[in-house]
Design an enzyme around this catalytic site. Sequence first.
Site, PDB file in Angstrom:
ATOM      1  N   LYS A  60       7.852  17.659   1.800  1.00 39.51           N
ATOM      2  CA  LYS A  60       8.780  17.560   2.359  1.00 39.51           C
ATOM      3  C   LYS A  60       9.351  19.010   2.329  1.00 39.51           C
ATOM      4  CE  LYS A  60       9.968  12.915   3.805  1.00 39.51           C
ATOM      5  NZ  LYS A  60      11.111  12.223   4.133  1.00 39.51           N
ATOM      6  N   LYS A  78      -0.271  10.237   5.427  1.00 38.08           N
ATOM      7  CA  LYS A  78       1.002   9.046   5.409  1.00 38.08           C
ATOM      8  C   LYS A  78       1.326   8.959   7.170  1.00 38.08           C
ATOM      9  CE  LYS A  78       5.287   8.845   3.863  1.00 38.08           C
ATOM     10  NZ  LYS A  78       6.465   8.526   3.590  1.00 38.08           N
ATOM     11  N   LYS A  85       7.297   9.136  10.787  1.00 37.61           N
ATOM     12  CA  LYS A  85       8.108   9.363  11.606  1.00 37.61           C
ATOM     13  C   LYS A  85       8.362  10.795  11.812  1.00 37.61           C
ATOM     14  CE  LYS A  85      11.348   6.408   9.392  1.00 37.61           C
ATOM     15  NZ  LYS A  85      12.922   6.655   8.213  1.00 37.61           N
TER      16      LYS A  85
HETATM   17  N1  AQP Z   1       3.124   5.248   5.843  1.00 42.25           N
HETATM   18  C1  AQP Z   1       3.681   4.595   5.484  1.00 42.25           C
HETATM   19  N2  AQP Z   1       3.277   2.919   4.779  1.00 42.25           N
HETATM   20  C2  AQP Z   1       3.660   1.983   4.061  1.00 42.25           C
HETATM   21  N3  AQP Z   1       5.140   2.392   3.780  1.00 42.25           N
HETATM   22  C3  AQP Z   1       6.070   3.345   4.401  1.00 42.25           C
HETATM   23  N4  AQP Z   1       7.705   4.032   4.728  1.00 42.25           N
HETATM   24  C4  AQP Z   1       7.365   5.089   4.879  1.00 42.25           C
HETATM   25  N5  AQP Z   1       5.994   5.256   5.767  1.00 42.25           N
HETATM   26  C5  AQP Z   1       4.798   4.330   4.845  1.00 42.25           C
HETATM   27  C6  AQP Z   1       8.388   2.621   3.882  1.00 42.25           C
HETATM   28  O1  AQP Z   1       9.524   2.444   4.630  1.00 42.25           O
HETATM   29  C7  AQP Z   1      10.586   2.677   4.148  1.00 42.25           C
HETATM   30  C8  AQP Z   1      11.405   3.315   4.240  1.00 42.25           C
HETATM   31  O2  AQP Z   1      11.047   4.749   4.508  1.00 42.25           O
HETATM   32  P1  AQP Z   1      12.003   5.920   5.492  1.00 42.25           P
HETATM   33  O3  AQP Z   1      12.629   5.651   6.116  1.00 42.25           O
HETATM   34  O4  AQP Z   1      12.889   6.074   3.864  1.00 42.25           O
HETATM   35  O5  AQP Z   1      11.123   7.097   5.524  1.00 42.25           O
HETATM   36  P2  AQP Z   1      10.394   7.914   4.188  1.00 42.25           P
HETATM   37  O6  AQP Z   1       9.749   7.274   3.380  1.00 42.25           O
HETATM   38  O7  AQP Z   1      10.773   8.623   4.426  1.00 42.25           O
HETATM   39  O8  AQP Z   1       9.502   7.189   5.788  1.00 42.25           O
HETATM   40  P3  AQP Z   1       8.521   8.566   7.396  1.00 42.25           P
HETATM   41  O9  AQP Z   1       8.232   7.523   8.609  1.00 42.25           O
HETATM   42  O10 AQP Z   1       7.480   9.301   5.809  1.00 42.25           O
HETATM   43  O11 AQP Z   1       9.468   9.439   7.519  1.00 42.25           O
HETATM   44  P4  AQP Z   1       9.783  11.242   7.261  1.00 42.25           P
HETATM   45  O12 AQP Z   1       8.626  11.284   8.340  1.00 42.25           O
HETATM   46  O13 AQP Z   1      10.659  11.924   7.576  1.00 42.25           O
HETATM   47  O14 AQP Z   1       9.266  11.578   6.728  1.00 42.25           O
HETATM   48  C9  AQP Z   1      10.476   2.959   2.795  1.00 42.25           C
HETATM   49  O15 AQP Z   1      10.568   1.906   2.203  1.00 42.25           O
HETATM   50  C10 AQP Z   1       8.720   3.675   2.400  1.00 42.25           C
HETATM   51  O16 AQP Z   1       8.523   4.216   1.162  1.00 42.25           O
END
Ligand code: AQP
Length: 333
Positions: free
Chosen positions: A114, A198, A201
């Site tokens: 990140k 991955k 968001k």
């Molecule tokens: N691609 C994914 N596949 C499976 N699980 C996923 N999670 C996130 N992306 C995937 C799971 O969703 C839960 C909530 O995630 P979060 O809101 O804490 O944010 P994150 O993991 O940072 O999600 P993003 O989409 O990847 O956001 P950004 O773009 O901000 O980095 C967690 O249990 C996570 O494991």
Amino acid sequence: MKKKIFSGVQPTGNLHLGNYLGAIKNFVDLNNDIQNECIFCVVDLHAITVSQNPKDLKSNIHETVATFVASGIDPKKSIIFNQSQVSAHSEAAWILSCVARMGWLNRMTQFKEKAGKDKEKASIGLYSYPVLMAADILLYDSTHVPVGDDQKQHLELCRDIAQKFNNDYKIENFFIVPEPLIKKEFSRIMSLKDGLKKMSKSEVSDLSRINLTDDKDQIINKIKKAKTDTLPLPSKIEELDKRPEAKNLIGIYSSLMNNTLQKTIDEFAGKNFSEFKEKLSEIVVNEINPISLKIKELLDDKVFLEKILKDGYEKANEIASKKIKKIHEIVGF
Ligand code: AQP
């Protein structure tokens, strides 16, 4: 013994199929098991580790609660609350940051991903994010934490912090060392545009993910445009290792159908992607469309969403306040 489940989702908008299959769908199953006590947290303190527009953050908090409920989490059975409202999270995070070691945090791959090349400009919060996550989990004596595969390393760090605190202050089992609940298969859903990245968001291209608020036409269009290779669908599981986009789409299909990968491969071996994508669109629409419609309906009832958060705050705050009080005593405050 009852399982105590804790997990969180960041209110950073664009909740997607990866969040759903990797986390929220499991939350619903855990909520439905009467043996479990579940707490699901909208983790806004985590969200501000990268810059957020305050107005968007507020509406994303509502959208996350609406998504929980629309997906099937029952707020009467599970606690749904907003992290920043319970001040014990920030307090415990500070105390635990004095227990966690720099060397442990330096190994966290999510920070490296990140922060990117410019890590000197990343916030300190982004770096210490896993310590706050440990505080979230440990305050509630959680025994199990359902997360996607990407959070596995953070959970291991939480276990290390719990053990070190218990050892340093010589209080056996003060913090429960939690177990991860990570599905063996399909726990990491990848971008529709790049099978090695991955689904996320914050990815700029909306075509890279299926949002839980997408309508039927958007879902069909995104799956149609999803990257694939030029070969027909594989007939052997081993072929998938060299074909990440095929692996991802077959994984999504299998996860939604509760199939093994092998079963899906047997069903589609040798067929072309256009035929497979039609089937895939159908099942994604069947699963996501009712959720998307329900989210929109709930978002029109802010009073209901605020009531869920207020009730959740009261219950969560009662538990967390007692734990932080004990932490103060142990530390010598
Ligand atoms: N691609 C994914 N596949 C499976 N699980 C996923 N999670 C996130 N992306 C995937 C799971 O969703 C839960 C909530 O995630 P979060 O809101 O804490 O944010 P994150 O993991 O940072 O999600 P993003 O989409 O990847 O956001 P950004 O773009 O901000 O980095 C967690 O249990 C996570 O494991």
